[in-house]
Design an enzyme around this catalytic site. Structure first.
Site, mmCIF file in Angstrom:
data_model
loop_
_atom_site.group_PDB
_atom_site.id
_atom_site.type_symbol
_atom_site.label_atom_id
_atom_site.label_comp_id
_atom_site.label_asym_id
_atom_site.label_seq_id
_atom_site.Cartn_x
_atom_site.Cartn_y
_atom_site.Cartn_z
ATOM 1 N N GLY A 149 -3.128 -2.398 11.511
ATOM 2 C CA GLY A 149 -3.163 -3.750 10.936
ATOM 3 C C GLY A 149 -4.234 -4.602 11.600
ATOM 4 N N ALA A 203 9.418 0.534 2.236
ATOM 5 C CA ALA A 203 8.240 0.965 1.495
ATOM 6 C C ALA A 203 8.235 2.483 1.488
ATOM 7 C CB ALA A 203 6.977 0.442 2.174
ATOM 8 N N TYR A 205 3.343 12.216 6.998
ATOM 9 C CA TYR A 205 3.604 11.002 6.215
ATOM 10 C C TYR A 205 4.691 11.261 5.183
ATOM 11 C CZ TYR A 205 2.445 6.868 3.329
ATOM 12 O OH TYR A 205 2.476 5.689 2.632
#
Ligand code: UDP
Length: 330
Positions: free
Chosen positions: A40, A118, A149
């Site tokens: 981020g 999410a 992932y």
């Protein structure tokens, strides 16, 4: 005096997290933005720092999460989200989708908060059916490069559902398909920033494989609207949110060439292992349950996104990601 509802957003400094912060501030919530800033960027939320209803917490949710005061909603959007990132930080990717969600479910339980996770179209892997409905169980290689992932996200769905059924925690699961818009990281390897960055730098556009693989790109504002509606709905099963307008990556490269007016050409590079050949959301459920469908077509969304990338300095465009990820793979 009405008390503001309080929402915790993890991954708040990321692409989607930052847009969610904007939306919840706009809707009149008190927003606690959490991020460990590995992928981020504070630049995405710095415009919110001056607001009285916004606070930032620099924290890694894989470690115990403490939030003083009440919480109404938790949005778990912390995770590396590009194939290049998961290759660089595979262990952290697994931890945020397993230890991280475990901590947040515990937090949701004690705070009596509703939690939305999410999830991703990657739970469908390299899908054998197209478009993908929520009932499709997927075709995932657990030990391939995307396994860290895909399996983290699959585990995340499983533990979320277990807390819902066993502990009665209010949970929501959004399966997010390829999304684009301002604040995508320029050098995270995803196809849209890759192509636009190449066009802006005057480089050829790199299509992986023969470019016949498909994706379906959703503009970020549409996605945020879908997430907002799902969170406020009473539906606990997974819901696909994405734009069903499917396109080959080869055609997509041509669209970017036209949009940017670049004189560069397309060059072909090897297709990464386990790269899904097709991807398109079946959004029947989102339409029926949330009365949601995307509104922004690709031409308009791409124009807005290109305008954003054009505001970046030459220095930012040329910057290679030199972040040191070594400490995060423990
Ligand atoms: N891709 C490409 N050139 C690039 C980056 C990606 O052709 O410079 C392809 C990639 O192989 C995949 C598609 O574009 O087929 C979308 O890739 P992305 O990493 O954006 O997301 P994915 O949907 O694969 O997770």
């Amino acid at each position: 005096m009405s008390v503001k509802k309080r929402v915790l957003i993890t991954g708040a400094a990321g692409f989607l997290g930052s847009h969610l912060c904007d939306r919840f501030i706009k809707e009149g919530y008190y927003v606690i933005a959490m991020d460990n800033l590995i992928t981020g960027d504070l630049a995405n939320i710095e415009h919110l720092f001056k607001l009285p209803d916004f606070e930032f917490s620099h924290h890694d949710v894989s470690k115990f999460v403490h939030v003083p005061g009440e919480l109404d909603y938790i949005l778990h959007f912390a995770s590396p989200a590009s194939p290049i990132d998961y290759l660089k930080i595979p262990i952290q990717t697994l931890k945020v989708g397993s230890l991280g969600i475990h901590n947040l479910l515990g937090l949701a339980r004690v705070k009596n908060a509703r939690l939305i996770i999410a999830s991703t179209s990657e739970v469908y892997g390299d899908p054998a059916v197209n478009p993908q409905p929520e009932e499709y169980w997927g075709n995932v290689n657990p030990v391939g490069p995307r396994g860290v992932y895909d399996e983290a996200k699959r585990f995340q769905e499983a533990i979320t559902m277990a807390y819902h059924t066993f502990h009665g925690v209010e949970t929501r699961i959004v399966r997010i398909f390829n999304t684009y818009g301002p604040r995508m990281r320029l050098n995270d390897g995803r196809v849209l920033p890759a192509f636009i960055g190449q066009a802006l730098r005057g480089e050829d556009l790199t299509v992986f494989g023969d470019g016949t693989q498909t994706r379906s790109f959703c503009y970020v504002d549409d996605l945020v609207e879908g997430i907002y509606r799902l969170l406020l709905s009473d539906y606990a099963q997974p819901v696909n949110i994405g734009n069903p307008d499917e396109i080959t990556i080869g055609q997509f490269a041509e669209e970017i060439i036209k949009l940017t007016g670049t004189n560069q050409k397309v060059i072909y590079k090897p297709l990464p292992q386990d790269d899904p050949k097709q991807r398109r959301p079946d959004i029947t459920k989102a339409k029926a349950i949330l009365n949601w469908e995307p509104k922004v077509n690709r031409a308009d969304g791409l124009k807005i996104t290109y305008e954003y990338f054009k505001t970046l300095s030459k220095e930012q465009l040329d910057k290679i990601d030199h972040k040191d990820f070594t400490n995060y793979n423990k």
